[in-house]
Design a protein around this motif. Structure first.
Motif, PDB file in Angstrom:
ATOM      1  N   LEU A 278       0.827  -1.216   0.000  1.00 15.87           N
ATOM      2  CA  LEU A 278       0.000   0.000   0.000  1.00 15.87           C
ATOM      3  C   LEU A 278       0.862   1.268   0.000  1.00 15.87           C
ATOM      4  CD1 LEU A 278      -2.806  -1.044   2.530  1.00 15.87           C
ATOM      5  CD2 LEU A 278      -2.778  -1.286   0.036  1.00 15.87           C
ATOM      6  N   ILE A 279       1.719   1.355  -1.010  1.00 15.52           N
ATOM      7  CA  ILE A 279       2.651   2.474  -1.143  1.00 15.52           C
ATOM      8  C   ILE A 279       2.266   3.329  -2.338  1.00 15.52           C
ATOM      9  CG2 ILE A 279       5.055   3.094  -1.684  1.00 15.52           C
ATOM     10  CD1 ILE A 279       5.855   0.476  -0.238  1.00 15.52           C
ATOM     11  N   ASP A 280       2.309   4.633  -2.152  1.00 15.88           N
ATOM     12  CA  ASP A 280       2.143   5.571  -3.258  1.00 15.88           C
ATOM     13  C   ASP A 280       3.506   5.725  -3.917  1.00 15.88           C
ATOM     14  OD1 ASP A 280       1.896   7.772  -4.942  1.00 15.88           O
ATOM     15  OD2 ASP A 280       0.565   8.856  -3.582  1.00 15.88           O
ATOM     16  N   LYS A 281       3.670   5.149  -5.109  1.00 12.21           N
ATOM     17  CA  LYS A 281       4.984   5.102  -5.751  1.00 12.21           C
ATOM     18  C   LYS A 281       5.516   6.485  -6.117  1.00 12.21           C
ATOM     19  CE  LYS A 281       3.197   4.450 -10.457  1.00 12.21           C
ATOM     20  NZ  LYS A 281       3.621   5.753 -10.934  1.00 12.21           N
ATOM     21  N   ASP A 282       4.647   7.484  -6.140  1.00  9.49           N
ATOM     22  CA  ASP A 282       5.086   8.840  -6.451  1.00  9.49           C
ATOM     23  C   ASP A 282       5.503   9.613  -5.200  1.00  9.49           C
ATOM     24  OD1 ASP A 282       4.569   8.591  -9.232  1.00  9.49           O
ATOM     25  OD2 ASP A 282       2.438   8.905  -8.842  1.00  9.49           O
ATOM     26  N   LYS A 283       5.415   8.950  -4.045  1.00 15.52           N
ATOM     27  CA  LYS A 283       5.761   9.603  -2.787  1.00 15.52           C
ATOM     28  C   LYS A 283       6.704   8.717  -1.987  1.00 15.52           C
ATOM     29  CE  LYS A 283       1.383  12.153  -2.564  1.00 15.52           C
ATOM     30  NZ  LYS A 283       0.156  12.422  -1.786  1.00 15.52           N
TER      31      LYS A 283
END
Length: 321
Positions: free
Chosen positions: A101-106
């Motif tokens: 559950l990672i935001d790849k842009d952050k």
């Protein structure tokens, strides 16, 4: 909290440990979270535990996912292997973005001392770059690479316009890594127009970490003022991760910033032929964010309406704009 460990090199204890929030109906509005990769210091001799899990858990408490990289250190230290460890860590984070559950842009990286050296190297030389870089009292210069017994370039010379926005914190009184390491890196960021924020505290020794009594072995480690860096970093990350309105440029090229116009070599040649002093680095830094209309207001004798019209008819619209 959920933890996972990925081993890169069992004999060298190199790998990635991640700390994740458990999915819960109470967090249903949160589909993904930013990730902070922590790289502890230790002079490439060891990985400091004071700059490892305690840092990751503090970012976890802010609502982020976090991880700690333990890289090649000690007798078999190798800058190339350590950078490969950091590269692989970012690769694994991207590969598991949905599962974790990672935001790849952050995805941000934070490194301390020698870990700051590795974080800066990853941000400039890595195969995958983080979106933000945070450096705590970092070693940067080639002279300090010799002290750490590694062969690495002087990292201020590796900065480009593609280096991610950077937050740097250190102390003027650092008794191990001279403050020039930070100052020269900041200068390189400025010269390449990389956004940065910095807090150089006047007081404080090297290696303060969180600067609280629970994460140090002497009273010199306790420094509440220095400990403010965590709050400042979180505010800075959120500021950079906000959705930004795109810059809208009109059809009239005289209203475009000079630094945008000269992305096209023909425009640069036109402007520099008429205003040769603009080629001087110090002068260019003053005028680069202005447009021709604004500069005409400051120097109407040099930029008349006739000159502006003549210039804009010769300009080429920069590619991608």
């Amino acid at each position: 909290m959920i933890t996972h460990s990925l081993i890169f090199d069992k004999e060298e204890n190199a790998g990635l440990t991640v700390y994740l929030h458990e999915a819960s109906p109470e967090y249903s509005r949160v589909s993904s979270r930013p990730f902070v990769l922590v790289i502890p210091g230790g002079g490439y001799s060891f990985c400091s535990e004071r700059e490892a899990e305690p840092i990751a858990l503090n970012f976890l408490a802010q609502g982020y996912q976090a991880g700690v990289l333990r890289y090649h250190v000690g007798e078999n230290r190798s800058f190339e292997k350590s950078l490969a460890d950091a590269d692989r860590a970012l690769f694994e984070i991207h590969q598991h973005q949905n599962e974790w559950l990672i935001d790849k842009d952050k995805i941000a990286v934070i490194g301390f001392s020698a870990g700051g050296h590795l974080a800066a190297a990853l941000s400039n030389l890595g195969k995958i770059k983080p979106s933000l870089c945070i450096l705590g009292y970092p070693a940067i210069l080639a002279s300090f690479s010799k002290v750490m017994q590694i062969k690495a370039p002087s990292l201020e010379s590796c900065v480009t316009k593609d280096t991610p926005p950077t937050f740097l914190f250190s102390t003027f009184e650092d008794n191990v890594v001279p403050i020039e390491n930070s100052l020269l890196y900041l200068r390189a960021l400025e010269e390449n127009e990389v956004p940065f924020e910095t807090h150089i505290f006047q007081k404080g020794r090297h290696g303060l970490s969180l600067a609280t009594k629970y994460f140090g072995n002497s009273s010199e480690i306790v420094d509440p003022r220095f400990g403010n860096w965590l709050k400042e970093v979180v505010e800075w990350m959120e500021l950079n991760w906000q959705e930004k309105e795109p810059m809208i440029l009109g059809e009239d090229l005289s209203t475009w910033p000079i630094k945008v116009l000269i992305q096209e070599e023909e425009n640069k040649a036109v402007l520099f032929s008429i205003f040769p002093d603009w080629q001087e680095a110090g002068f260019y830094k003053i005028i680069k964010n202005f447009n021709l209309q604004q500069l005409a207001g400051l120097a109407p004798e040099r930029l008349t309406p006739e000159i502006i019209t003549k210039l804009t008819t010769r300009f080429i619209k920069p590619k991608g704009e």
